[in-house]
Scaffold this active site. Structure first.
Site, PDB file in Angstrom:
ATOM      1  CD  GLN A 149      -2.999   1.198   0.929  1.00  0.00           C
ATOM      2  OE1 GLN A 149      -3.778   0.285   1.159  1.00  0.00           O
ATOM      3  NE2 GLN A 149      -3.299   2.199   0.115  1.00  0.00           N
ATOM      4  N   GLY A 186      -1.669   4.768  -3.617  1.00  0.00           N
ATOM      5  CA  GLY A 186      -2.578   3.711  -4.017  1.00  0.00           C
ATOM      6  C   GLY A 186      -1.998   2.350  -3.695  1.00  0.00           C
ATOM      7  CB  VAL A 245       1.817  -1.759  -4.969  1.00  0.00           C
ATOM      8  CG1 VAL A 245       2.763  -2.251  -6.056  1.00  0.00           C
ATOM      9  CG2 VAL A 245       2.041  -0.286  -4.701  1.00  0.00           C
ATOM     10  CG  ASP A 301       6.779  10.156   0.240  1.00  0.00           C
ATOM     11  OD1 ASP A 301       7.195  10.372   1.405  1.00  0.00           O
ATOM     12  OD2 ASP A 301       5.881   9.342  -0.013  1.00  0.00           O
TER      13      ASP A 301
END
Ligand SMILES: *[C@@H]1O[C@H](CO)[C@@H](O)[C@H](O)[C@H]1NC(C)=O
Ligand SMILES: *[C@@H]1O[C@H](CO)[C@@H](O)[C@H](O)[C@H]1NC(C)=O
Ligand SMILES: *[C@@H]1O[C@H](CO)[C@@H](O)[C@H](O)[C@H]1NC(C)=O
Ligand SMILES: *[C@@H]1O[C@H](CO)[C@@H](O)[C@H](O)[C@H]1NC(C)=O
Ligand SMILES: *[C@@H]1O[C@H](CO)[C@@H](O)[C@H](O)[C@H]1NC(C)=O
Ligand SMILES: *[C@@H]1O[C@H](CO)[C@@H](O)[C@H](O)[C@H]1NC(C)=O
Ligand SMILES: *[C@@H]1O[C@H](CO)[C@@H](O)[C@H](O)[C@H]1NC(C)=O
Ligand SMILES: *[C@@H]1O[C@H](CO)[C@@H](O)[C@H](O)[C@H]1NC(C)=O
Ligand SMILES: *[C@@H]1O[C@H](CO)[C@@H](O)[C@H](O)[C@H]1NC(C)=O
Ligand SMILES: *[C@@H]1O[C@H](CO)[C@@H](O)[C@H](O)[C@H]1NC(C)=O
Length: 836
Positions: free
Chosen positions: A529, A533, A535, A645
């Site tokens: 996750q 979204g 995976v 990120d």
């Protein structure tokens, strides 16, 4: 040692052997012919060899055959004299004798002494004509009748001359040089063993596929062999059948075996043209049919005509469709359910046109196999030959069966494409690369090869037979309609996409293929996750891929989205996870990435039992790799990409533990505030955020440098940034390292699990760089090129770091931590590495 006892035992054994009745003997020897009424029985009693008369033949016609000896129903698996039945007479009687004609042959003679059938060993190349004394014809426990020379060499065996039955251990093969091989040939009728019209065997022209023929007309064709076993196994309650294709330098063959304790099981080609898998049901005392082919219209050869394909994935009823770029030759006939005229091109492709990738296909018939090519060379082979309309590629080393010689399989097609089937992501399916008019060559289908592993996740449902497999996905309806899908493909493949670089290839996958690959995004296929979204893992185009299904709130339109994704896919670096393609349909936005089996760095680094796998050299390599990947994103690619990120969970490792940065480019797909919301929501991400971003939302490449610094500390110390809180009185790892730095105690920090291999200078260098990266003011932090350089050259002239921006996180508040940590310094060290 008592020799007389041994001699006595031997004599007894000899006596026992001599006393065995003739009927139950398992062999024929010279001078002891076999006559009607008697049989030769295999040692374990499974099979018998003898004369039989098929039910209903009057006057009785006799055949020599092999049948199951231990079941009540006469089931003949092999017949010698199929073309030449003999009349049943008692005196003189027909005989089967060995070495009677002065050779090592078995000879079947009728009552008049005429030879009606012979094994013809003498005629076989390299075999002696003279009779060997001590030669014997033995019926083995697997049903094989073997003529053996005295030294044990097999001179002839019935398994190489099959009738209508494939027993376990038999081979259906083609020799590459002679193109000769075995075929099953059906009986003519239920009581008539003479050869019928149906046969089953390997394709003598193209070798690597199997056919069921009606005389010379193909009834059914397997997919061309891709190197895989035939889709694994066929499981029934009481029997388990393993089917394999094997390729050697000389030949290709199909064979199978049974699990231990399975009942009698066989493949048989019936007189009515069905290839059946049958198993003996003891309680019913009958054969039960476990599988029967052809099964459904998709398995009928050329069902959808030239250039059409049968879609077996869409639901209960298979549908005929035209390949992309084609339309029905006669729309009326097509809509009326008559497909024989097939499809014609809408527009003839030109030599410069590109290729569209169609994954999960059974490749059409009529290919030419080009030897010894890489995938790139195979694509080039087709691209430069203007009459080539399609190609497909497989690496035969992927087979679990032995494969030697040329281990590549490059297939090219010219002219019409016959018998194409869409199978979905079944093991052994191909990606068919189809030349399409109007596609730009620069946007041709992706041709990178990734390491393909046997799929860990099995396909939704799987039908197997010897060489012909076809998946039927039980999906109720299609998502979207054909028209829209087509438009999307054309939109992307032929759109005005800036520069095209020949090395960069991108695939737009169909959404239904993605649905099929993940079993409609079932939990079983989920591997993670991510921030944006879920995976999934799946097989697309014959390779394992990671499938990221973006949460639906990306505000971009589909066109915009695709253009962004295509730009991002052009970013290619060995330290970036490769973006292979995407799929866009309606609200669905899917990104397809290369699949990395070793998962993310955090799963190893923060796991006490697994972090030992990462010694210091491995960690230092990971640090350098991540630095290079980030440098590429920031400076070297055409676009300046700020990751936003970066964290241990977004660093994936390949099989050699080389790092690859994941999830870059999200900033281009999602809006700023979506990114921010996302990164804050995901646990642990928060601590990687530079203070100016966390507090003011100001973002620059220097914010990524900050995140890199945090990641660096985590890798060095094998500890989560946040996990120091509550343990030793420091708010976090940064605060702790800073205090140790100020004390001059950095060498005491090193994670005990890497101590043995620790190279202290490197550790100190990395700690120093990390502290430079996490400095409070962005302008103080170095750029990535500086960092990469320092990591490579071990520069000793780095500036001293200023106070880092560390802050504690209490609830959702962010609070700047004051410079008041001196009091607690010195109470904790991770390790002692004195003297190193
Ligand atoms: C052949 O004929 C004999 C006598 O007519 C009969 O006993 C025997 O069963 C027959 N053999 C077969 C295989 O039908
Ligand atoms: C076994 O005997 C055959 C002839 O019967 C001969 O061709 C072959 O070379 C022999 N093999 C060995 C290993 O002696
Ligand atoms: C086999 O071919 C014959 C003649 O070519 C035809 O009459 C028959 O229907 C075919 N059978 C099947 C099952 O295709
Ligand atoms: C399946 O096999 C098991 C054991 O082999 C047996 O107990 C069971 O009755 C079988 N089921 C069916 C439906 O045949
Ligand atoms: C044999 O057939 C019966 C009836 O069709 C079935 O119930 C049973 O499961 C079968 N046994 C095996 C071993 O397949
Ligand atoms: C081009 O393809 C055709 C059909 O496969 C083949 O016959 C021909 O030899 C090829 N030409 C070249 C130059 O490879
Ligand atoms: C395949 O081609 C390469 C060069 O392209 C050559 O070195 C190699 O020997 C070839 N292998 C076979 C099996 O033909
Ligand atoms: C996939 O699942 C969704 C709900 O989870 C359902 O609405 C949809 O119809 C399914 N699609 C297919 C092709 O079965
Ligand atoms: C990484 O992959 C290699 C090769 O597939 C495997 O041997 C190794 O155990 C994996 N390591 C981890 C930590 O999963
Ligand atoms: C680091 O090494 C590279 C290659 O040797 C060299 O080009 C570069 O100038 C070096 N940088 C420093 C700071 O020494």
């Amino acid at each position: 040692m008592d020799c007389s006892a041994i001699a006595c035992a031997a004599a007894l054994l000899l006596l026992l052997l001599l006393l065995r009745p003739c009927e139950s003997d398992d062999r024929i020897v010279p001078g002891k012919p076999l006559s009607p009424g008697a049989t030769v029985v295999s040692e374990d009693g499974s099979f018998a060899l003898g004369f039989f008369a098929p039910a209903g033949s009057t006057p009785a016609k006799l055949y020599l055959g092999i049948w199951y000896n231990d079941i009540p129903e006469l089931t003949v698996v092999w017949v010698a004299n199929r073309d030449a039945p003999i009349t049943n007479t008692t005196s003189p009687a027909p005989t089967l004798s060995l070495a009677a004609a002065g050779t090592s042959d078995l000879v079947l003679s009728d009552a008049d002494g005429r030879a009606v059938w012979t094994t013809n060993v003498a005629g076989a190349p390299g075999t002696p004509a003279a009779p060997a004394t001590g030669v014997a014809a033995v019926l083995l426990n697997n049903g094989d009748l073997v003529i053996r020379s005295p030294n044990g060499t097999t001179l002839w065996q019935s398994f190489e001359h099959p009738a209508d039955t494939l027993l376990p251990g038999m081979k259906i093969r083609v020799r590459y040089r002679t193109r000769a091989g075995e075929r099953l040939v059906s009986w003519k009728g239920p009581g008539d063993p003479s050869p019928g019209s149906f046969s089953f065997g390997a394709d003598p022209d193209r070798v690597i596929q199997l056919f069921l023929w009606n005389w010379t007309r193909p009834v059914m064709r397997s997919a061309p062999w891709t190197g895989y076993m035939v889709a694994g196994q066929y499981q029934a309650n009481t029997s388990l059948v393993y089917v394999v294709f094997v390729s050697t330098e000389e030949e290709m063959y199909l064979t199978y075996s049974l699990s231990d304790g399975a009942p009698h099981t066989r493949y048989v080609l019936t007189y009515s043209g069905e290839y059946q898998l049958q198993s003996w049901n003891g309680s019913e005392a009958a054969w039960s049919v476990l599988g029967e082919w052809p099964a459904g219209s998709c398995s009928r050869y050329g069902h959808c005509g030239a250039n059409g394909y049968c879609d077996g994935t869409g639901g209960a009823v298979p549908a005929c469709k035209c390949l992309d770029g084609f339309e029905p030759a006669s729309a009326e006939e097509w809509s009326g359910g008559s497909f024989s005229r097939g499809c014609r091109r809408k527009e003839a492709p030109r030599c410069g046109d590109g290729f569209l990738a169609l994954p999960g296909m059974k490749s059409p018939d009529g290919f030419r196999r080009v030897g010894n090519r890489t995938l790139e060379e195979c694509a080039a082979e087709c691209r430069r030959n203007c009459s080539c309309v399609a190609y497909a590629y497989a690496d035969l080393r992927l087979s679990s069966s032995a494969s030697t010689g040329d281990v590549t399989r490059c297939l090219v097609w010219a002219g019409e494409l016959i018998d194409t089937v869409k199978m979905g992501d079944v093991t052994g399916s191909d990606t068919l690369y189809l030349r399409i008019a109007g596609l730009r060559a620069g946007e041709r289908a992706k041709t990178n090869v990734l390491k393909i592993a046997l799929p860990a996740v099995l396909t939704c449902s799987l039908l197997l037979l010897a060489g012909i497999s076809l998946a039927r996905f039980k999906f109720k309806g299609k998502i979207g309609n054909g028209k829209r899908r087509k438009k999307l493909i054309w939109g992307v493949m032929g759109s005005e996409l800036g520069e095209t670089n020949p090395g960069q290839e991108f695939v737009l996958f169909r959404f239904d293929d993605v649905v099929a690959a993940t079993c409609n995004f079932s939990e079983a296929y989920k591997i993670g996750q991510g921030g944006f979204g879920k995976v999934y893992m799946g097989m697309l185009g014959g390779q394992e891929v990671a499938i990221k299904r973006l949460s639906k709130n990306s505000e971009q339109g589909n066109e915009e989205f695709r253009n962004e994704v295509i730009l991002i896919a052009k970013l290619q670096h060995r330290n970036l996870v490769r973006l292979l393609g995407c799929s866009v349909e309606g609200d669905e936005k899917i990104l397809i990435y290369e699949y990395l089996p070793n998962k993310s760095l955090d799963a190893i680094l923060f796991d006490n039992s697994r972090k030992m796998m990462l010694d210091w050299p491995a960690r230092f390599n990971i640090i350098k790799g991540v630095a290079r990947g980030l440098l590429y994103l920031h400076h070297d690619s055409r676009l300046t990409i700020i990751h936003r990120d970066l964290k241990a969970a977004n660093v994936l490792l390949d099989a050699e533990m080389r790092p690859k940065i994941a999830d870059f480019g999200m900033a281009r797909i999602f809006s700023d505030c979506q990114i921010k919301a996302n990164t804050q929501r995901v646990v642990g991400t928060y601590g990687y955020m530079a203070p100016e971003y966390a507090m003011e939302g100001v973002f620059s490449i220097k914010s990524d440098v900050y995140s890199f610094g945090v990641l660096l500390l985590e890798i060095i110390f094998g500890t989560r940034r946040s996990s120091m809180g509550g343990i030793i009185g420091f708010p976090n790892l940064i605060a702790y390292v800073w205090s140790m730095w100020m004390e001059g105690n950095t060498k005491d920090l090193v994670d005990s699990s890497i101590m043995d291999s620790c190279l202290l200078d490197e550790v100190l260098l990395c700690s120093h760089i990390a502290l430079l990266c996490v400095q409070e003011y962005p302008e103080d932090r170095p750029v990535m090129s500086y960092i990469v350089n320092a990591l490579d050259n071990g520069s000793t002239t780095l500036p001293s770091p200023n106070r880092p921006a560390y802050f504690a996180q209490r609830g959702n508040e962010i609070e700047q931590v004051r410079n008041d940590i001196q009091n607690s310094v010195g109470t904790f060290t991770l390790t002692n590495i004195e003297g190193r």
